[in-house]
Design a protein around this motif. Structure first.
Motif, PDB file in Angstrom:
ATOM      1  N   PHE A  36       7.491 -17.060  12.151  1.00  0.00           N
ATOM      2  CA  PHE A  36       7.243 -18.110  12.209  1.00  0.00           C
ATOM      3  C   PHE A  36       6.061 -19.295  11.491  1.00  0.00           C
ATOM      4  O   PHE A  36       6.409 -20.108  11.087  1.00  0.00           O
ATOM      5  N   ALA A  37       5.029 -18.181  11.194  1.00  0.00           N
ATOM      6  CA  ALA A  37       3.842 -19.405  10.936  1.00  0.00           C
ATOM      7  C   ALA A  37       4.515 -19.568   9.318  1.00  0.00           C
ATOM      8  O   ALA A  37       3.629 -20.143   8.831  1.00  0.00           O
ATOM      9  N   PHE A  38       4.828 -17.813   8.665  1.00  0.00           N
ATOM     10  CA  PHE A  38       5.222 -18.314   7.751  1.00  0.00           C
ATOM     11  C   PHE A  38       6.220 -19.118   7.108  1.00  0.00           C
ATOM     12  O   PHE A  38       5.867 -20.110   5.667  1.00  0.00           O
ATOM     13  N   ALA A  39       7.581 -19.831   7.615  1.00  0.00           N
ATOM     14  CA  ALA A  39       8.513 -20.925   7.711  1.00  0.00           C
ATOM     15  C   ALA A  39       7.501 -22.200   8.138  1.00  0.00           C
ATOM     16  O   ALA A  39       7.562 -23.373   6.985  1.00  0.00           O
ATOM     17  N   MET A  40       6.661 -22.685   9.258  1.00  0.00           N
ATOM     18  CA  MET A  40       5.555 -23.239   8.989  1.00  0.00           C
ATOM     19  C   MET A  40       4.896 -24.086   8.296  1.00  0.00           C
ATOM     20  O   MET A  40       4.968 -25.073   7.542  1.00  0.00           O
ATOM     21  N   LEU A  41       3.971 -22.894   7.916  1.00  0.00           N
ATOM     22  CA  LEU A  41       3.357 -23.780   6.649  1.00  0.00           C
ATOM     23  C   LEU A  41       3.689 -23.631   5.498  1.00  0.00           C
ATOM     24  O   LEU A  41       3.627 -25.179   4.364  1.00  0.00           O
ATOM     25  N   THR A  42       5.175 -22.456   5.445  1.00  0.00           N
ATOM     26  CA  THR A  42       5.339 -23.282   3.820  1.00  0.00           C
ATOM     27  C   THR A  42       6.086 -24.947   3.997  1.00  0.00           C
ATOM     28  O   THR A  42       5.987 -25.571   2.992  1.00  0.00           O
ATOM     29  N   LEU A  43       6.429 -24.783   5.219  1.00  0.00           N
ATOM     30  CA  LEU A  43       7.322 -26.268   5.002  1.00  0.00           C
ATOM     31  C   LEU A  43       6.424 -27.445   4.794  1.00  0.00           C
ATOM     32  O   LEU A  43       7.141 -28.493   4.304  1.00  0.00           O
ATOM     33  N   ALA A  44       5.050 -27.084   5.581  1.00  0.00           N
ATOM     34  CA  ALA A  44       4.370 -27.754   5.609  1.00  0.00           C
ATOM     35  C   ALA A  44       3.875 -27.955   4.235  1.00  0.00           C
ATOM     36  O   ALA A  44       3.079 -29.423   3.945  1.00  0.00           O
ATOM     37  N   ALA A  45       4.159 -27.434   3.615  1.00  0.00           N
ATOM     38  CA  ALA A  45       3.116 -27.788   2.132  1.00  0.00           C
ATOM     39  C   ALA A  45       4.731 -27.847   1.269  1.00  0.00           C
ATOM     40  O   ALA A  45       4.292 -29.051   0.593  1.00  0.00           O
ATOM     41  N   ILE A 103      -1.939 -19.114   0.357  1.00  0.00           N
ATOM     42  CA  ILE A 103      -3.434 -19.476  -0.110  1.00  0.00           C
ATOM     43  C   ILE A 103      -2.638 -20.107  -1.904  1.00  0.00           C
ATOM     44  O   ILE A 103      -3.060 -20.775  -2.596  1.00  0.00           O
ATOM     45  N   LEU A 104      -2.080 -19.289  -2.206  1.00  0.00           N
ATOM     46  CA  LEU A 104      -1.200 -19.353  -3.700  1.00  0.00           C
ATOM     47  C   LEU A 104      -0.937 -21.197  -3.305  1.00  0.00           C
ATOM     48  O   LEU A 104      -1.069 -21.828  -4.687  1.00  0.00           O
ATOM     49  N   LEU A 105      -0.062 -21.226  -2.857  1.00  0.00           N
ATOM     50  CA  LEU A 105       0.942 -22.140  -2.580  1.00  0.00           C
ATOM     51  C   LEU A 105       0.251 -23.137  -2.105  1.00  0.00           C
ATOM     52  O   LEU A 105       0.253 -24.986  -3.022  1.00  0.00           O
ATOM     53  N   TYR A 106      -0.743 -23.597  -1.321  1.00  0.00           N
ATOM     54  CA  TYR A 106      -1.649 -24.552  -0.862  1.00  0.00           C
ATOM     55  C   TYR A 106      -2.717 -24.945  -2.179  1.00  0.00           C
ATOM     56  O   TYR A 106      -2.949 -26.050  -2.449  1.00  0.00           O
ATOM     57  N   ILE A 107      -3.101 -23.916  -3.012  1.00  0.00           N
ATOM     58  CA  ILE A 107      -3.625 -23.786  -4.073  1.00  0.00           C
ATOM     59  C   ILE A 107      -2.735 -24.680  -5.379  1.00  0.00           C
ATOM     60  O   ILE A 107      -2.794 -25.503  -5.639  1.00  0.00           O
ATOM     61  N   LEU A 108      -1.246 -23.988  -5.532  1.00  0.00           N
ATOM     62  CA  LEU A 108      -0.521 -25.071  -6.340  1.00  0.00           C
ATOM     63  C   LEU A 108      -0.291 -26.666  -6.002  1.00  0.00           C
ATOM     64  O   LEU A 108      -0.422 -27.765  -6.738  1.00  0.00           O
ATOM     65  N   VAL A 109      -0.709 -26.645  -4.369  1.00  0.00           N
ATOM     66  CA  VAL A 109      -0.527 -28.161  -4.315  1.00  0.00           C
ATOM     67  C   VAL A 109      -1.252 -29.195  -3.772  1.00  0.00           C
ATOM     68  O   VAL A 109      -1.349 -30.045  -4.607  1.00  0.00           O
ATOM     69  N   ILE A 110      -2.204 -28.380  -3.709  1.00  0.00           N
ATOM     70  CA  ILE A 110      -3.887 -29.178  -4.328  1.00  0.00           C
ATOM     71  C   ILE A 110      -3.780 -29.487  -6.022  1.00  0.00           C
ATOM     72  O   ILE A 110      -4.674 -31.046  -5.944  1.00  0.00           O
ATOM     73  N   TRP A 111      -3.485 -28.423  -6.676  1.00  0.00           N
ATOM     74  CA  TRP A 111      -3.530 -28.915  -8.046  1.00  0.00           C
ATOM     75  C   TRP A 111      -2.934 -29.408  -8.388  1.00  0.00           C
ATOM     76  O   TRP A 111      -2.846 -31.077  -9.050  1.00  0.00           O
ATOM     77  N   GLU A 112      -1.359 -29.990  -7.439  1.00  0.00           N
ATOM     78  CA  GLU A 112      -0.141 -30.899  -7.852  1.00  0.00           C
ATOM     79  C   GLU A 112      -1.376 -32.455  -7.450  1.00  0.00           C
ATOM     80  O   GLU A 112      -0.282 -33.716  -8.337  1.00  0.00           O
ATOM     81  N   ARG A 113      -1.393 -32.840  -6.040  1.00  0.00           N
ATOM     82  CA  ARG A 113      -1.752 -33.318  -5.735  1.00  0.00           C
ATOM     83  C   ARG A 113      -3.024 -34.100  -6.629  1.00  0.00           C
ATOM     84  O   ARG A 113      -3.261 -35.613  -6.444  1.00  0.00           O
ATOM     85  N   VAL A 114      -3.603 -33.757  -7.424  1.00  0.00           N
ATOM     86  CA  VAL A 114      -5.240 -34.194  -7.632  1.00  0.00           C
ATOM     87  C   VAL A 114      -4.829 -35.115  -9.264  1.00  0.00           C
ATOM     88  O   VAL A 114      -4.132 -34.209  -9.766  1.00  0.00           O
TER      89      VAL A 114
END
Length: 256
Positions: free
Chosen positions: A22-31, A245-256
């Protein structure tokens, strides 16, 4: 039993801790939603697809068939974004229709593609959860997260009635076919209307009978069910944390 439910109970990830999935699915969906980009959405589609098919053991053909259902709907929805009716032709294409143009721009096409992939990535996260976690386990996780009890009980009852209504609809459809109730378009529409009305009446009767049965068993406003618990594993938790963590790093890098 509904096909998705049967695949879920046969999944190789069935006995993995429900909270982890559940945590993986929701965190990934949010990302996926926060990232809102083509690379992030494609990465999530590939990641959840590999986990669902390779680790979960779901047949590729069956998984792709289920992905086609939202894909068709999303293609029709995003078509209105990519194609416009304008008096001025845009830079991608322009088809004259009288004094107007059926036209589109590169920016609108890219935005439609971005929206389509974001939606499909989000759907793939939910498919991962639904193809690997039975509904009682999901409700147990939501209960631990202090989701309102009324919402959980409504979800449980609706989930139960999906099977009941499918069984009734299947029996009615079989009876109609045996009486040539679907031999042409006109009779099919008439049979479909009759089935819908019969389903409504049966659903009302079944719900009344269910409530009477619950009352006779001392129903006090809470439906109590037995839940299987599978303890979380440190290795799985570490892998989920590293992936997020890697996924959110990519998200932040894409948004910057």
């Amino acid at each position: 039993m509904i096909t998705i439910d049967r695949l879920c109970y046969n999944s190789k990830l069935r006995y993995v801790n429900a909270g982890e999935k559940f945590a993986f699915a929701m965190l990934t969906l949010a990302a996926c939603v926060i990232g809102h980009s083509v690379p992030i959405s494609c990465l999530i589609l590939i990641l959840t697809g590999i986990l669902t098919v390779w680790k979960g053991g779901i047949p590729v053909s069956r998984y792709l068939r289920y992905l086609l259902v939202p894909l068709v709907f999303l293609l029709l929805s995003t078509l209105a974004i990519a194609v416009n009716v304008s008096a001025v032709p845009l830079d991608l294409f322009a088809v004259p229709v009288g004094k107007l143009y059926l036209t589109g721009s590169r920016a609108s096409l890219f935005y439609a593609l971005e929206l389509l992939l974001t939606a499909m990535g989000s759907v793939s996260c939910l498919y991962f959860l639904s193809f690997s976690t039975p509904m009682p386990d999901i409700l147990n996780v939501l209960r631990r997260l202090h989701c309102p009890r009324l919402v959980l009980e409504l979800m449980l009852l609706i989930y139960r009635y999906i099977f009941v209504l499918f069984d009734i609809a299947s029996a009615i459809s079989t009876a109609q076919d045996s009486r040539l109730g679907n031999r042409n378009y006109k009779t099919s529409m008439k049979s479909f209307g009759a089935m819908i009305s019969a389903l409504f009446v049966r659903a009302m009767k079944k719900s009344g009978a269910l409530y009477d049965a619950m009352e006779s068993r001392c129903y006090d406003g809470t439906i109590r069910v037995l839940n299987e618990t599978f303890p979380p594993k440190k290795r799985e938790m570490a892998l989920i944390a590293a992936a997020e963590i890697l996924l959110y790093i990519l998200v932040i890098w894409e948004r910057v």
